[in-house]
Design a protein around this motif. Structure first.
Motif, mmCIF file in Angstrom:
data_model
loop_
_atom_site.group_PDB
_atom_site.id
_atom_site.type_symbol
_atom_site.label_atom_id
_atom_site.label_comp_id
_atom_site.label_asym_id
_atom_site.label_seq_id
_atom_site.Cartn_x
_atom_site.Cartn_y
_atom_site.Cartn_z
ATOM 1 N N TYR A 12 0.830 -1.198 0.000
ATOM 2 C CA TYR A 12 0.000 0.000 0.000
ATOM 3 C C TYR A 12 0.868 1.253 0.000
ATOM 4 O O TYR A 12 0.563 2.231 -0.669
ATOM 5 C CB TYR A 12 -0.917 -0.018 1.221
ATOM 6 N N SER A 102 -4.102 -4.412 -1.082
ATOM 7 C CA SER A 102 -3.644 -3.021 -1.120
ATOM 8 C C SER A 102 -4.250 -2.300 -2.326
ATOM 9 O O SER A 102 -4.641 -1.134 -2.225
ATOM 10 C CB SER A 102 -2.119 -2.953 -1.145
ATOM 11 N N ARG A 105 -7.684 -1.366 -1.462
ATOM 12 C CA ARG A 105 -7.739 -0.171 -0.620
ATOM 13 C C ARG A 105 -7.582 1.091 -1.455
ATOM 14 O O ARG A 105 -8.292 2.074 -1.248
ATOM 15 C CB ARG A 105 -6.637 -0.239 0.445
#
Lengths: 522, 242, 131
Positions: A12, A102, A105
C-alpha cells in the motif's frame, strides 16, 4: 497472519498519497471531483436520468480497478525490487493477497471521490431541472444499492486485473484465446454504456438499472464472482507469479534477444547508418523494440486475424447506416487509446534506459521526437490496417450485392472522416502528452498531469459527442469544416508542447518522490 | 592433523545439493548438467565469467525459478517457494522498495521475515554504517548494497545466498561487507554461497570454490588443498577460464 | 580489554598461494618467541582475528588449534585464549625455530660452495672492514 498485514502495508505504501504530503490526497480528491463533475455536466450521458451518474460511476471504477491492478502487475514484473519481494519467505498466495488487498484499498480510496461526484452531479441535475428529484428514501436506497454493487465488484475487477500476469506466462495458443476476451473486459463498461445510450429513448426504459436489480446483481456477483475470483487468485499465485529462469527481468530478455538475429540486423543497419540524420537513427533504435515485440507469435497471429475480423464487421455493417456509423465511431478508438497509454507509461517502463538515452549527443527535441514517432507510427500502422480492411470488407459487400453503391459511399465517407479525425486526435494527444516533462517542473503543475493523462481514455467520448454523434438524422454527412477548425486550433497548441517537453526532458530522470521527501527534510 | 569441522559433517544433509540441473532458454543452453553439494557451515564461492549461468543457477537454488531437468535440495528438502524461509537471498541487480526510507523498510522487514533479528539488524546497521533516514531510491549503490546485505544477514536463516553483492560498490563498502560476512560465519551455524567477480576481495574467505563456465561445472575445489599445491584462488580461476 | 601488542603486524602480507593458517602460525609463533607478545597475553577471539584480517573463520580457528597443539597458547573455557606462561615451552619452540634458521643458513652457505663457519667468518671480516 501478521505477515499478511505487513505485506499489505508494504504494498500500500507504494502508491500511498499521504506519504507525499498531508494535503496531497485531499487536493487530488477535490480536483478529481471537480473534473468528474465538469465532465458530467458537460456530457449528455451521465445526466440522462437520475440513475446515470451512478451507472457511470460503476463503469469508471470498474475500468479504473482493472486498469490500475493490471498495470501494477505488468510493471511489477519489470521492477528492480521484484526479486526481493518474491524471495520473501511467504507463500505466493499471501504475496498476491497482499497485492490484491492493497490495490483494493487504493480503489476504495478512489471510490469516495467518484461517488461524491456522482451524488453532487445528481443534485446539480435536479437543480438544473434535467429530471425530477427522487424522494429522499428512494435516493438513499439507490445510492446504497449502487455503492454496494461497486464494493462487491471491485474485488472482482482487481482480481481480473491481476490476472494479466497469467497472460504473460501463458502458452502461445492460450494467450491468443485469452487475449481478446481479456481486452473486452476492459472496455466492457464502454460497450454496455453504448448499448444503454442507444436504448435510452425514455428515461425510465431500462429496468435492469433499477436499484432492486442492482442489488440482485451485487448478490449474484457475490455468490458467483467471488468464489471464481478465489479460484483465480490461487491460479495466479501458482502460475502468474513465477520468475523467468533466464538472466534478467523480462525487459532485459526482450532487449537481449537472440544473438544471431541481433548481429544480422546490426549488420544491415550499420550499412544504413552511414550518413543518415540522427533522428532517423534514433527512430530506428526505438522502433527496433516494437519489431522485436511484433515477432511474438501471439501478435503475429493477431495481425493475421484482425484484418479479417474487421473486414467481416465492415461487410455486415456497411449495409445499414447505424452500422457504418458504429464502425466509424469505434474502429480506431483502441489504437489511439493504446498509443496514449503507451506514451504515458513509457517513461516509467524505460526508466532504466533513460539515462543512457538522454546522454546521447543529439538535441533533446530529436530524442523526444523519435520516441513520439515510434508510438505514432506504430499506432498509425494499426489504424491504417484497420481502415484498409474495413474498406475491403465494405467493397466485398458491394461485389456480393449485399450493399448498394449509395450505402457504400456513405460508409466510406464516414470511415474516411473518422480515419482523419482519429489520426488528428492521435497526433494531438501524443504531442500534448509531451508537456508531461514540463509539468514535472513543480509539484503544483504535476496536478495538471491528471487531465492530460485522462485525455487518452476520454478522447473517444469527446469525439463521439461532437464529431460522430449518436443522434444523426438519416443520411447525415460528416462536418468536414469542424475537422479543419480542430486542426487549425489544436495542432499548433500541441506542437508547442514538443519543445516545452524537450526542454525539461531530463526531469524524467528524477524520481519525483525522492525529490519531495528531500524538500520535506530540508 | 587435528580433526577438522569441514570433514565431519557427512551425517548432516548438505545445505545445498544440486543434481543434474539443466536449463534452456530459447534454444540456448544456460545450464548443462550441473551437480554439486555445499556442506553446511562452509563459505562457497561460485565463480565464473559473465554469462556463465551463475544468476540462473542461484535463482533455481533459491526456488524463484525452476530448471528444465534436475533437482535441488535445500537441507534435504526439495527447493521451492516453501524453502524461502530457510534461506536468505541477495538477488543480483535488484533493489529494495525504493519508495521507502531505510527505517521504514527495516520496520517492514521485521514483519515480513519471521526469522528477523532486531538486535542483529541494529548491530549491523552500526557495523555497515547504514543511516536510517535516507530514502532507498536516493541512496548510492554502495549504501544500498550494504542495506541489502544487512537485510540478508539480519535474518536467522541458515543458508545465505549472495548474488554479486559487490557490483558497483566502492572499496570501503566492499571491505565492510566482507568483514560483516566473516562475523556472521564465525558462529559456524550459517552456510554462505556467494557468486562474485571480485575474487581478490573474497579469496581469503572462501573455503570452497565452484567454478562454472558456459553452463557447466568446470571445477569444484577445496581452497586449502589448492593452497597446499601452491595455487591461489585467482591463479586457479585463470587456469580454468583463461 | 586493550591489548598492548599486536597479534600480527599491521602490514602483514598474506600470500594467497600458500595455506593461510600456516603463515599465521609461523608469524605468531615468532612474535611469541621474540617476546613481542608477552607470556600470559590474551589473544583476540577467532571471530575477531578472522574479521580483522578478512579471512575465513576456519582459517583463524585452525591457526589457534595449531598453536595450541604446540603448547604456545592455552584456552581456558569461558575466559579466552592466552599465551602460555611456561618458559620451557616457549624455549622449546625457540629451539625449533633456531634449528630451522640454522638449517636455512647452512643451506644458503651450501649453495655458495662454502661452509657455514666460513660464511660467519666472512661476516666478521666484512663488518670490521666497514668499521
Amino acid at each position: 497472519m501478521t505477515g499478511l498485514k505487513t505485506l499489505v502495508q508494504l504494498e500500500y505504501s507504494r502508491y500511498s498519497l499521504s506519504r507525499q504530503g498531508k494535503y496531497r490526497p485531499i487536493v487530488l480528491a477535490l480536483s478529481l471531483i471537480v473534473l468528474l463533475l465538469a465532465a458530467g455536466v458537460f456530457l449528455p450521458g451521465p445526466r440522462a436520468s437520475e440513475r446515470s451518474p451512478f451507472i457511470y460511476a460503476v463503469f469508471l471504477l470498474w475500468t479504473a480497478a482493472i486498469a490500475i491492478s493490471s498495470l501494477h502487475m505488468l510493471m511489477f514484473m519489470n521492477q528492480s525490487h521484484r526479486d526481493w519481494m518474491l524471495s520473501f519467505p511467504h507463500s505466493r498466495l499471501k504475496l498476491l493477497y497482499a497485492k490484491g488487498i492493497s490495490l483494493l484499498r487504493h480503489n476504495l480510496n478512489l471510490t469516495f471521490p467518484v461517488l461524491a461526484a456522482s451524488v453532487s452531479l445528481y443534485f446539480i441535475s435536479v437543480q438544473a431541472g434535467w429530471y425530477q428529484p427522487l424522494p429522499a428514501g428512494g435516493l438513499l436506497y439507490m445510492i446504497a444499492a449502487y455503492t454496494l454493487f461497486i464494493i462487491v465488484s471491485l474485488p472482482v475487477a482487481v482480481t481480473l486485473g491481476l490476472a494479466v500476469s497469467l497472460l504473460l506466462r501463458a502458452g502461445k495458443t492460450a494467450l491468443l484465446l485469452m487475449m481478446i476476451p481479456y481486452t473486452l473486459l476492459w472496455i466492457l463498461p464502454a460497450m454496455i454504456g453504448s448499448i444503454l445510450s442507444i436504448s435510452y429513448s425514455g428515461t425510465q426504459s431500462l429496468k435492469f438499472t433499477a436499484p432492486g436489480y442492482v442489488l440482485c446483481a451485487a448478490l449474484a456477483l457475490c455468490l458467483i464472482g467471488w468464489p471464481l475470483c478465489y479460484q483465480l487468485m490461487r491460479l495466479i499465485a501458482a502460475k502468474g507469479l513465477s520468475v523467468p529462469s533466464g538472466t534478467g527481468r523480462s525487459s532485459a530478455a526482450l532487449t537481449s534477444g537472440r544473438p544471431g538475429f541481433a548481429s544480422k540486423r546490426s549488420n544491415r543497419s550499420s550499412s544504413l547508418t552511414g550518413r543518415t540524420a540522427p533522428f532517423i537513427i534514433l527512430y530506428r533504435l526505438c522502433i527496433r523494440r516494437v519489431h522485436r515485440i511484433e515477432r511474438h507469435p501471439a501478435i503475429v497471429i493477431l495481425k493475421l486475424a484482425l484484418p479479417f475480423i474487421i473486414a467481416a464487421a465492415a461487410y455486415f455493417g456497411s449495409s445499414y447506416e447505424a452500422g457504418s456509423l458504429a464502425i466509424a465511431r469505434s474502429l480506431f478508438m483502441l489504437p489511439v487509446l493504446f498509443g496514449s497509454v503507451w506514451m504515458i507509461s513509457r517513461s516509467s517502463i524505460e526508466r532504466k534506459h533513460q539515462s543512457w538515452w538522454l546522454s546521447f549527443p543529439q538535441s533533446r527535441l530529436v530524442l523526444l521526437l523519435s520516441g513520439v514517432a515510434m508510438v505514432w507510427v506504430t499506432a498509425m500502422r494499426i489504424i491504417t490496417v484497420l481502415a484498409v480492411s474495413a474498406i475491403a470488407g465494405s467493397i466485398t459487400g458491394l461485389i456480393t450485392g449485399r450493399t448498394t453503391t449509395q450505402e457504400l459511399s456513405y460508409a466510406l465517407t464516414w470511415l474516411l472522416f473518422s480515419f482523419l479525425l482519429f489520426t488528428l486526435s492521435l497526433t494531438v494527444i501524443l504531442c500534448l502528452l509531451q508537456a508531461e516533462y514540463y509539468l514535472l517542473k513543480s509539484p503544483a503543475l504535476t496536478i495538471l498531469m491528471l487531465p492530460l493523462a485522462l485525455l487518452g481514455p476520454l478522447h473517444s467520448i469527446l469525439i463521439n459527442k461532437f464529431m460522430i454523434p449518436d443522434s444523426l438524422p438519416g443520411g447525415a454527412l460528416p462536418d468536414w469544416s469542424l475537422l479543419g477548425w480542430i486542426s487549425v486550433i489544436a495542432l499548433p497548441l500541441a506542437l508547442c508542447c514538443l519543445p516545452a517537453g524537450a526542454k525539461y526532458y531530463h526531469l524524467s530522470l528524477m524520481q519525483p518522490k525522492s525529490k519531495a521527501s528531500q524538500t520535506k527534510q530540508a | 592433523m587435528t580433526s577438522y569441522k569441514l570433514n565431519t559433517e557427512a551425517a548432516e544433509p548438505a545445505a545445498v545439493e544440486c543434481r543434474g540441473l539443466n536449463l534452456k532458454i530459447k534454444k540456448k543452453i544456460i545450464l548443462d548438467d550441473i551437480s554439486f553439494d555445499i556442506p553446511q557451515g562452509s563459505l562457497t564461492g561460485l565463480l565464473g565469467p559473465n554469462g556463465a549461468g551463475k544468476s540462473s543457477l542461484l535463482r533455481i537454488i533459491s526456488g524463484l525459478a525452476s530448471p528444465d531437468a534436475g533437482a535441488v535440495q535445500i537441507f534435504g528438502k526439495p527447493a521451492g517457494v516453501k524453502q524461502l524461509g530457510s534461506l536468505s537471498l541477495l538477488p543480483d541487480r535488484s533493489s529494495l522498495p525504493g519508495w521507502l526510507s531505510v527505517k521504514e523498510w527495516l520496520e517492514f522487514a521485521c514483519g515480513i521475515y519471521p526469522d528477523w533479528d532486531q538486535a542483529k539488524a541494529q548491530e549491523l546497521q552500526q557495523q555497515l554504517s547504514v543511516s536510517g533516514e535516507s530514502l532507498i531510491s536516493a541512496m548510492s549503490r554502495g549504501e544500498e548494497a550494504r542495506l541489502q546485505l544487512l537485510t540478508c544477514l539480519s535474518r536467522k536463516a541458515p543458508l545465505i545466498i549472495l548474488d554479486e553483492p559487490f557490483t558497483g560498490v566502492d572499496l570501503i563498502s566492499r571491505e565492510r561487507i566482507a568483514s560483516a560476512v566473516v562475523g556472521e560465519l564465525a558462529d559456524g551455524a550459517r552456510t554462505f554461497l556467494i557468486a562474485t567477480h571480485d575474487i581478490r576481495e573474497m579469496e581469503l574467505l572462501f573455503d570452497r570454490l565452484i567454478l562454472i563456465g558456459d553452463g557447466r561445472v568446470r571445477g569444484i575445489e577445496d581452497v586449502e588443498q589448492l593452497r597446499r599445491s601452491g595455487k591461489s584462488v585467482e591463479s586457479r580461476y585463470r587456469e580454468v577460464f583463461a | 580489554m586493550d591489548q598492548p601488542y599486536e597479534l600480527l603486524p599491521e602490514q602483514f602480507q598474506i600470500n594467497p598461494s600458500l595455506p593461510i593458517y600456516e603463515q599465521f602460525v609461523e608469524a605468531i609463533q615468532r612474535r611469541i618467541i621474540s617476546g613481542l607478545i608477552p607470556p600470559g597475553s590474551r589473544l583476540p577471539s577467532v571471530r575477531d582475528l578472522a574479521a580483522g584480517r578478512g579471512v575465513n573463520p576456519t582459517t583463524a580457528a585452525r591457526t589457534y588449534q595449531e598453536l595450541e597443539r604446540m603448547g604456545l597458547i592455552v584456552t581456558y573455557r569461558g575466559q579466552g585464549t592466552f599465551v602460555t606462561r611456561e618458559d620451557a615451552v616457549i624455549g622449546e619452540a625457540r629451539k625449533v625455530i633456531m634449528r630451522k634458521a640454522i638449517k636455512e643458513f647452512k643451506a644458503a652457505a651450501d649453495t655458495l660452495g662454502i661452509t657455514a663457519e666460513q660464511l660467519l667468518e666472512f661476516d666478521k671480516e666484512d663488518s670490521n672492514d666497514i668499521l
